[in-house]
Design an enzyme around this catalytic site. Structure first.
Site, PDB file in Angstrom:
ATOM      1  CD  GLU A   1      -2.758  -1.226  -0.076  1.00 50.43           C
ATOM      2  OE1 GLU A   1      -3.002  -0.187  -0.710  1.00 50.43           O
ATOM      3  OE2 GLU A   1      -3.114  -2.343  -0.465  1.00 50.43           O
TER       4      GLU A   1
ATOM      5  CD  GLU B   1      -2.950  -3.136  -7.457  1.00 48.82           C
ATOM      6  OE1 GLU B   1      -2.256  -3.594  -6.544  1.00 48.82           O
ATOM      7  OE2 GLU B   1      -3.820  -2.266  -7.257  1.00 48.82           O
TER       8      GLU B   1
HETATM    9 ZN   LIG Z   1      -2.535  -2.450  -4.828  1.00 51.18          ZN
END
Ligand SMILES: [Zn+2]
Length: 269
Positions: free
Chosen positions: A120, A190
């Protein structure tokens, strides 16, 4: 009757103002996006129930502090543990972190929590949220989003609970809330967050091999449920696992050089 005539005019003029003030502006600075994130974060804190679990609060505090230091980023870091069954966590631009209590039993170890927070925090350090916001500006949709969110309270525009919670903010902060909570990061973002996250957890003193086991556990836990932030846009679980395994030697070297070694840390029950 008077009201019915008045409202459309206000909506139209505010939509128009929203477009005029935001469209055409190509760049947003760190300071601008961080200020909007800080507003949205204050609102989340005011409207969410905090966890009273002292053991978990202490753990989130120490893991978040270590990951923040490992990132080397000079943000105004903040973190909060929110009482909610959601299996989720996030970090807004500028280092505003939230963990949901529903995540804790799923991650099972302190090191796995470090892997989640590493991921994160990497979204914030690699400016992924800022990129998303800039994309919304360049697509010329943000003026409409902001104007609409101000008037309609986001009830019609928002897909997620957090977005609905935050659209009362109005203006640019509402636009930020919508881009942050309702738009998924790209697959490339990501993957990058996984890579940096694994390094951050290692530098923070947690065994990076736990990242592979974490994402296996997350995959099992999310089967058949609405995907959370970190399970949303990914290539297949196998692809993610293969990446994490391929990067592991670099992360192990970072771990060997880390000033502290906590291994897997404390278990989470
Ligand atoms: Zn993520």
């Amino acid at each position: 009757m008077k009201k019915n005539i008045f409202i459309p005019v206000v909506i139209f003029s505010l939509l128009f103002q929203g477009c005029a003030s935001v469209a055409g502006k190509k760049e947003i600075s760190d300071n601008e996006i961080n200020a909007q994130a800080a507003k949205a974060y204050a609102e989340v804190k005011a409207k969410s129930k905090r966890s009273t679990n002292q053991e978990w609060n202490d753990m989130v505090q120490r893991v978040a502090t270590r990951i923040a230091a490992a990132s080397g980023e000079n943000f105004q870091w903040e973190y909060v543990l929110i009482e909610s069954p959601e299996v989720n966590a996030w970090c807004m631009p500028g280092g505003k972190i939230a963990v949901y209590t529903g995540l804790m039993p799923v991650v099972k170890t302190e090191a796995a929590l470090a892997a989640v927070l590493g991921h994160e925090v990497a979204h914030a350090t690699q400016r992924h949220g800022k990129k998303q916001y800039a994309r919304a500006i360049s697509e010329n949709t943000l003026g409409l989003i902001i104007g609409g969110a101000t008037i309609l309270g986001g009830q019609l525009l928002c897909k997620t609970k957090n977005c609905k919670l935050l659209t009362g903010l109005g203006g640019a902060a509402a636009g930020f809330a919508i881009t942050f909570f309702d738009r998924k990061y790209s697959r490339d973002d990501e993957t990058e967050a996984d890579k940096f996250g694994q390094i951050y957890m290692a530098k923070a003193g947690y065994d990076p091999s736990e990242s592979v086991r974490l994402w296996e556990r997350m995959g099992a836990a999310s089967a058949g449920k609405a995907p959370s932030e970190f399970m949303s846009t990914h290539p297949s679980d196998e692809h993610r696992r293969a990446n994490l395994m391929a990067w592991l030697p670099d992360a192990q070297r970072a771990y060997a050089q880390a000033p502290n070694h906590y291994g897997l840390g404390a278990p989470i029950r």
